[in-house]
Each structure stands twice: as structure tokens, then as C-alpha cells.
Design an enzyme around this catalytic site. Structure first.
Site, PDB file in Angstrom:
ATOM      1  N   HIS A   1      18.444  -1.738 -22.205  1.00  0.00           N
ATOM      2  CA  HIS A   1      17.587  -1.672 -23.256  1.00  0.00           C
ATOM      3  C   HIS A   1      18.184  -1.331 -24.549  1.00  0.00           C
ATOM      4  O   HIS A   1      19.237  -0.431 -24.366  1.00  0.00           O
ATOM      5  CB  HIS A   1      16.366  -0.696 -23.178  1.00  0.00           C
TER       6      HIS A   1
ATOM      7  N   ASP B   1       9.999  -4.132 -17.486  1.00  0.00           N
ATOM      8  CA  ASP B   1       9.830  -5.216 -16.853  1.00  0.00           C
ATOM      9  C   ASP B   1      10.254  -5.263 -15.376  1.00  0.00           C
ATOM     10  O   ASP B   1       9.909  -6.230 -14.691  1.00  0.00           O
ATOM     11  CB  ASP B   1      10.576  -6.482 -17.441  1.00  0.00           C
TER      12      ASP B   1
END
Ligand code: CMC
Length: 437
Positions: free
Chosen positions: A312, A370
Site C-alpha cells: 500500500h 483487497d
């Protein structure tokens, strides 16, 4: 709305040879790192260079706070896990839009308003029919969300707070209807209309899975899991899609068209498209013994392959949303009596191996939101191509909350990044017969 300005804490001095030192204010928000205010630099003849905005804040915001190194995510000050466990999605929408969690009366009014805007203009149904049957539902969503601007334009004054609020309500209410319609269209089933006696998540499941010949009985565990997925995806400060909505909106564009810009940006596999990409990757890996091969590919600089659902831009710790998602995943699989789930087995083992691998440790690559969401959606029976649509549905409130905030803030200006030009210097156009290859 009350203005909260960042505090001036000190000045930084920028020394450029041949130029007088430049004093730059250092600002501090209510939380987070100190920020150097470089607004004055342009007037001094300098720009800053920051591809991907890694070190650049383009706005101030009161909506969402992320502490990447610590893995903290707060909506309006509330930790994401508390919201996921103690509130519901519509309360979270109210919070993101208005700044506080609703009282019972405020909630009832808000829920009533949302539920009474779930129907779409019947003419929109014919727009769906213009899409190829095998269109990706995100392509349909981009088109249809943009088309909403044609239905709400002439009478919409973006400078009127009531119009902005009505726009937010309409978007939150209609996105599940449109998302479910995109799915129904793709499988050739008739559209299912919203049912206002169901919850927000329950209604979405109903529109996805009911048919005119058969009702869909909403399972409360699945309904709650869906609602949590919506909460966890509702906002994430200035990510690519939210920044796209803000940038589009900064020119005064129609908000529905701005949301279409957000949907387009979200679609990419580095952003919202990662949930679809992640499930496809887990399916491709298929069995635990093939994990080392994929880990090796992820580490190979000559291979574009990346582990979807890992890493991320902001989090350099475990994504707090992934924690809630993992718990929810187990709840859903238990409820559905799914004992042997090969994809979950691969995911669990992949996580274990990646988290103990030097490459991933050095780069602080942890599972993100996700990583587990696709397994839940898959177990519920939602097709993989709809995963990013569900992300878009849930993120709509974040997009419109940021769009609203931007309209309210006096500092907002049209977004216009600068560049370092590295192209040809001045040259003259030659007649075609004199041009050489
Ligand atoms: N697999 C393998 N290596 C990775 C991965 C990954 N998933 N993510 C980052 N890296 C490596 C990258 O190659 C780089 O290595 P090096 O320093 O040797 O060049 C280093 O880690 C830093 O990566 P980066 O590309 O500079 O990081 P970024 O902040 O630009 O990208 C990201 C962030 C999310 C786009 C990236 O981690 C990625 O592509 N992840 C996979 C896609 C994904 O899961 N996206 C969903 C994000 S969460 C949901 C959302 O908010 O949309």
C-alpha cells in the site's frame, strides 16, 4: 461549516545557490506529520517535482486520517474497526458527510431519505441496453454514472448546500441499484427493483439475487458481512480515485460526471481493481505448492507480476481493514458451512510465506483490504467481475464527501499540477517535402 486551519508551528528555510533563502511555513494539522507549505515557491520561479504525489498534500481535509506506519484508519476520528463492529454503513455515510455519528432521529431521517431515492429514472434502463452483453460491469458503471449528469444538471447548483446534500443522498441511494442492474444485464436477467423495507446491504443483495420468479431471503450474517465491506471501503482520504473526483470537481464540473471520473480511476488493478485481480491470482496459484513460484515472480524485477492484495502507498503496517476483513471472511465461511475452501487455504499460506520473506519484510508489504474481500464476495456468490463495482458503490460516499468538502473550503482552487518539460526545445515547422525521418 466551521473552518479548522492547520497551525503554523515554525518556518523551514530553503537555500538555493544564487537565490536569497526562502522561508517556508511549516504547518501542523490536528494529527499527522508536519507539512511544509510550498505555495509561495511558484512566485519565486520554482516548482517541486513529486511524481505520484508521494510527498505532496494537495488539500487539507477533516474527513479521514491514516497513520500508515502504525496501521491506523479513522473516519472523522473514529477507528475503522469500531465503526465496522458498532455502526452500520448508513451511519458511516452520515458520519463521513456530516462529521458526526447520527442520533436515532437523525439516522431515521437519513435512512428514509436514502431509501426514497433508490429508484432510478426509468429511462436509464434503456441506457444499459446500449452496452454489449459481455461488457465489464465497471465499464457500464463508468458510463451510467456519467450519464446521471444528464438527468441532474440544469437544476443543480453546486454552490447551494441543499443541492449538494441532495446529490450525495441520490448517489448513495442509486449506486446499489445501478450496480445490481449492471450485474443483471450481464447475465441477461430482468432488473430487480429496490425494496425499501430491507436494509441498505440487504436491499443490494436482494437486487443482485432475487428474480421475478423467486424471492431472495437475506441471510443476516451475509447481510452484515456485506455491510462491513461497504464500511471498510467507504473512504480512504486522498487515494487516486478520490483525488480524481476532487480534480474533476475543482473545475466546477457536474458532480455525477466527477463520480464517473472516480469510478474510472478506481478500476485499475493497482487501486480498486486489485480485489478482482487478487481473486484471479489466488485461483491461478491454485494450490499451496505453487506459492513459491509466484513469490519468486513477485520479487523478480524483470517480471511485471505483483502480488495483488499486498502493499500500500500509505500503510507500512498491516492494513487495519484487512484485519476486519479476515475475521469477516471466517464468519461468512462458517455460516455457509464452507469447510474446505482451497482459495482461502492458498491465501492463508501465501500471507504466512510473504510475511516471513525478507523481500516483503524490507519493503513493509502487508496484506491490504483487497486480500480477503474477494474470498468473502466469492463465497456469497458474487461474480469476480463485480468486485470492483462493489468497491465503487461503497466508495461513492467518500468521493461525494470529499467533493462536498472541496466546494465548502475557501482554499479550494482548480487543480493544475506542473511538470518538468523534457521534450524538444524550440524548432521551426518545415514543409512536408523537406522533413526527414
Ligand atoms: N508485490 C511485489 N512487490 C511489491 C508489491 C507487490 N504487491 N507492492 C510493492 N512492491 C515492491 C515494489 O516493486 C517496490 O520494490 P523496489 O523498492 O525494489 O523497487 C517496493 O515494493 C515499493 O513499491 P512501490 O511500487 O514504490 O509502491 P507504491 O506505493 O507506488 O504502490 C501499490 C502501492 C498498492 C500500488 C503496490 O503495493 C501494488 O501494486 N500492490 C498490488 C496491488 C494492490 O493490492 N492494490 C490495492 C491497494 S489497497 C486498495 C486501494 O486502496 O485501492
Amino acid at each position: 461549516m466551521q473552518e479548522v486551519n492547520p497551525e503554523l508551528v515554525k518556518y523551514a528555510t530553503l537555500t538555493i545557490p544564487g537565490h536569497d533563502p526562502i522561508q517556508l511555513p511549516v504547518l501542523k494539522g490536528t494529527m499527522g506529520p508536519e507539512v511544509i507549505d510550498i505555495r509561495a515557491l511558484g512566485k519565486q520561479g520554482y516548482f517541486t517535482y513529486d511524481p505520484g504525489f508521494v510527498s505532496t498534500a494537495a488539500c487539507s481535509s477533516r474527513i479521514t486520517f491514516i497513520d500508515g506506519p502504525k496501521g491506523v484508519l479513522l473516519y472523522r476520528g473514529y477507528p475503522i474497526d469500531q465503526l465496522a463492529n458498532k455502526a452500520n454503513y448508513l451511519q458511516t455515510c452520515y458520519l463521513l458527510l456530516k462529521g458526526d455519528l447520527p442520533t436515532k432521529e437523525q439516522y431515521e431521517h437519513f435512512e428514509y431519505e436514502v431509501k426514497h431515492h433508490t429508484l432510478i429514472h426509468e429511462q436509464i434502463t434503456s441506457l444499459f441496453k446500449a452496452f454489449r452483453r459481455d461488457s465489464h460491469p465497471m465499464a457500464i458503471m463508468c458510463g451510467i454514472a456519467g450519464a446521471l449528469s444528464a438527468f441532474y444538471h440544469d437544476n443543480l447548483d453546486i454552490y447551494d448546500p441543499e443541492h449538494r446534500e441532495k446529490t450525495a443522498i441520490r448517489l448513495i441511494a442509486k449506486m446499489p441499484t445501478l450496480a445490481a442492474m449492471a450485474y443483471k444485464y450481464s447475465i441477461g436477467h430482468p432488473f430487480v427493483y429496490p425494496k425499501n423495507d430491507l436494509s441498505y446491504a440487504g436491499n443490494f443483495l436482494h437486487m443482485m439475487f432475487a428474480t421475478p420468479c423467486e424471492d431472495y431471503k437475506v441471510n443476516p450474517v451475509i447481510e452484515r458481512a456485506m455491510d462491513k465491506i461497504f464500511i471498510l471501503h467507504a473512504d480512504h482520504e486522498q487515494n487516486a480515485s478520490t483525488s480524481s473526483v476532487r480534480l474533476a470537481g475543482s473545475s466546477g464540473a457536474n458532480p455525477y460526471a466527477c463520480i464517473a471520473a472516480g469510478i474510472a480511476s478506481l478500476w485499475g488493478p493497482a487501486h480498486g481493481g486489485a480485489n478482482e485481480a487478487c481473486l484471479r491470482m489466488l485461483e491461478q496459484i491454485g494450490s499451496i505448492d505453487r506459492i513459491p513460484e509466484f513469490i519468486a515472480r513477485a520479487k523478480d524485477k524483470n517480471d511485471p507480476f505483483r502480488l495483488s492484495g499486498f502493499g500500500h502507498r500509505v500503510y507500512k503496517a498491516y492494513d487495519p481493514r484487512a484485519v476486519v476483513m479476515r475475521e469477516t471472511c471466517h464468519e461468512v465461511l462458517n455460516e455457509l458451512h464452507i469447510k474446505d475452501h482451497p482459495i482461502l487455504d492458498v491465501a492463508t499460506e501465501l500471507e504466512k510465506i510473504a510475511l516471513s520473506d525478507e523481500y516483503f519484510i524490507e519493503r513493509n508489504l502487508y496484506p491490504n483490504v483487497d486480500f480477503y474481500s474477494g474470498i468473502i464476495l466469492n463465497a456469497i456468490g458474487i461474480p469476480t467481475s463485480m468486485f470492483t463495482v462493489i468497491f465503487a458503490l461503497a466508495r461513492t460516499v467518500g468521493w461525494i464527501a470529499h467533493w462536498t468538502e472541496m466546494q465548502e473550503m475557501p482554499e479550494s482552487r482548480i487543480g493544475r499540477p506542473r511538470q518538468i518539460y523534457v521534450g524538444k526545445t524550440l524548432r521551426q515547422v518545415k514543409a512536408m517535402q523537406r522533413r526527414k525521418k
